[in-house]
Design an enzyme around this catalytic site. Sequence first.
Site, mmCIF file in Angstrom:
data_model
loop_
_atom_site.group_PDB
_atom_site.id
_atom_site.type_symbol
_atom_site.label_atom_id
_atom_site.label_comp_id
_atom_site.label_asym_id
_atom_site.label_seq_id
_atom_site.Cartn_x
_atom_site.Cartn_y
_atom_site.Cartn_z
ATOM 1 N N VAL A 93 3.055 5.089 4.688
ATOM 2 C CA VAL A 93 1.572 4.446 5.018
ATOM 3 C C VAL A 93 1.823 3.178 6.406
ATOM 4 O O VAL A 93 3.285 2.538 5.983
ATOM 5 C CB VAL A 93 1.304 3.543 3.649
ATOM 6 C CG1 VAL A 93 0.605 2.924 3.914
ATOM 7 C CG2 VAL A 93 1.199 4.800 3.020
ATOM 8 N N GLU A 103 0.432 -1.255 -0.140
ATOM 9 C CA GLU A 103 0.054 0.127 -0.365
ATOM 10 C C GLU A 103 0.987 1.638 -0.030
ATOM 11 O O GLU A 103 0.165 2.531 -0.520
ATOM 12 C CB GLU A 103 -0.669 0.364 1.392
ATOM 13 C CG GLU A 103 -2.090 -0.804 0.630
ATOM 14 C CD GLU A 103 -2.628 0.233 -0.359
ATOM 15 O OE1 GLU A 103 -2.961 1.415 -0.170
ATOM 16 O OE2 GLU A 103 -3.343 -0.821 -0.607
ATOM 17 N N ASP A 139 11.932 6.502 3.355
ATOM 18 C CA ASP A 139 12.891 6.737 2.967
ATOM 19 C C ASP A 139 13.213 7.824 2.738
ATOM 20 O O ASP A 139 13.654 8.531 2.084
ATOM 21 C CB ASP A 139 13.023 6.145 1.758
ATOM 22 C CG ASP A 139 13.118 4.739 1.818
ATOM 23 O OD1 ASP A 139 13.734 3.795 2.157
ATOM 24 O OD2 ASP A 139 11.102 4.274 1.560
ATOM 25 N N HIS A 187 3.351 1.695 -1.455
ATOM 26 C CA HIS A 187 4.703 1.786 -3.026
ATOM 27 C C HIS A 187 2.451 2.539 -3.684
ATOM 28 O O HIS A 187 2.849 3.260 -4.509
ATOM 29 C CB HIS A 187 4.646 0.869 -3.734
ATOM 30 C CG HIS A 187 5.774 0.221 -2.441
ATOM 31 N ND1 HIS A 187 5.904 -1.221 -2.398
ATOM 32 C CD2 HIS A 187 6.790 0.407 -3.276
ATOM 33 C CE1 HIS A 187 6.565 -1.812 -2.503
ATOM 34 N NE2 HIS A 187 7.709 -0.179 -2.951
HETATM 35 P P1 AMP Z 1 11.003 0.655 -2.428
HETATM 36 O O1 AMP Z 1 10.251 -0.717 -3.253
HETATM 37 O O2 AMP Z 1 11.667 0.065 -0.934
HETATM 38 O O3 AMP Z 1 12.368 1.471 -2.641
HETATM 39 O O4 AMP Z 1 10.894 2.357 -2.650
HETATM 40 C C1 AMP Z 1 9.876 2.753 -3.647
HETATM 41 C C2 AMP Z 1 9.062 3.525 -3.034
HETATM 42 O O5 AMP Z 1 8.086 4.257 -2.186
HETATM 43 C C3 AMP Z 1 10.528 4.691 -2.609
HETATM 44 O O6 AMP Z 1 10.543 6.118 -2.275
HETATM 45 C C4 AMP Z 1 9.706 4.555 -0.583
HETATM 46 O O7 AMP Z 1 10.006 5.376 0.363
HETATM 47 C C5 AMP Z 1 8.478 4.351 -1.143
HETATM 48 N N1 AMP Z 1 7.830 3.496 0.279
HETATM 49 C C6 AMP Z 1 7.998 2.392 0.537
HETATM 50 N N2 AMP Z 1 7.883 2.293 1.690
HETATM 51 C C7 AMP Z 1 6.252 2.971 1.784
HETATM 52 C C8 AMP Z 1 5.515 3.557 2.855
HETATM 53 N N3 AMP Z 1 4.763 2.080 3.681
HETATM 54 N N4 AMP Z 1 4.668 4.247 2.314
HETATM 55 C C9 AMP Z 1 4.823 5.470 1.390
HETATM 56 N N5 AMP Z 1 6.062 5.254 1.042
HETATM 57 C C10 AMP Z 1 7.085 3.875 0.347
#
Ligand code: AMP
Length: 279
Positions: A171, A30, A145, A32
Amino acid sequence: MPGAMQNTSKSYLLQSKMIGFVPTMGSLHEGHLSLVRRAKQESDITVVSIFVNPIQFGPSEDFERYPRDIKDDLEKLQKEKADIIFMPETSSMYPEIFLTHVEVDGISERLCGASRPNHFRGVVTVVTKLLNIVKPTKAYFGQKDFQQSVIIKQLVKDLNSDTDVIVCPTVREQDGLAMSSRNAYLSEKQRKAATVIYKCLTEASDLIKSGIIDGTFVKGFMQERILKEPEVSSVDYAGVYDPETMLDVSEIKSEILLAVALKIGDTRLIDNILVTVVK
Ligand code: AMP
């Protein structure tokens, strides 16, 4: 292929379409999808990339075992009506002769950069490539992040990129744990223990709101709070930081970042909240 994505983006831009872009490593949750929804609201065309970027993982990190579920990801993105999914092969992003890396100095060496050398160099390099390929009007990142988002804002500013960086709220699961693809690694017992991260952040925030301005005291509180949880195997950092420089804050005034990175078993988890001090 990057070239095909690049041509597709060029043709949309020629038609004056706004491109919204969400870069991810897949295994979508959620968090993403909240970025995808925001991009959909604000753009004509929404592009989501799924690419587990090898150069941002250290040699002993989880690149090989990082969760991958393309079928499930595509189903979720179809439901959200994302327009384009960009899934490049590693060899098309990093051919045999690949000699250029991009680095943002200073802030990249602190917090996660201190415990993961070269991590942000890998992130910044892939984001630079992705922005050049997708050419988005706006790119969406999660506050989860936070340090990464600050580094990318600096990258875009320093290199005169045309893309606006939009940072969206973290989230969380119902018990406060920030959603993360890595949560899938946790056993039931570890999953319960992981709630200590958000508890620590909110309790530290309450301390500050009650009038405590000594950053070192709050940092001590946070470390102690975390280490009370027996499932925590190590703490990379926990404390009070300047949200622009990522440096320690000793006297809390205006806006500060509370941030934590720790390991439960072999699983590294991070989280943060921003706290505004009103005088
Ligand atoms: P990742 O796939 O972990 O590299 O994350 C891709 C994007 O999704 C990055 O910009 C992350 O900061 C964002 N993201 C990951 N987890 C969350 C979350 N729980 N809430 C909001 N954005 C997130």
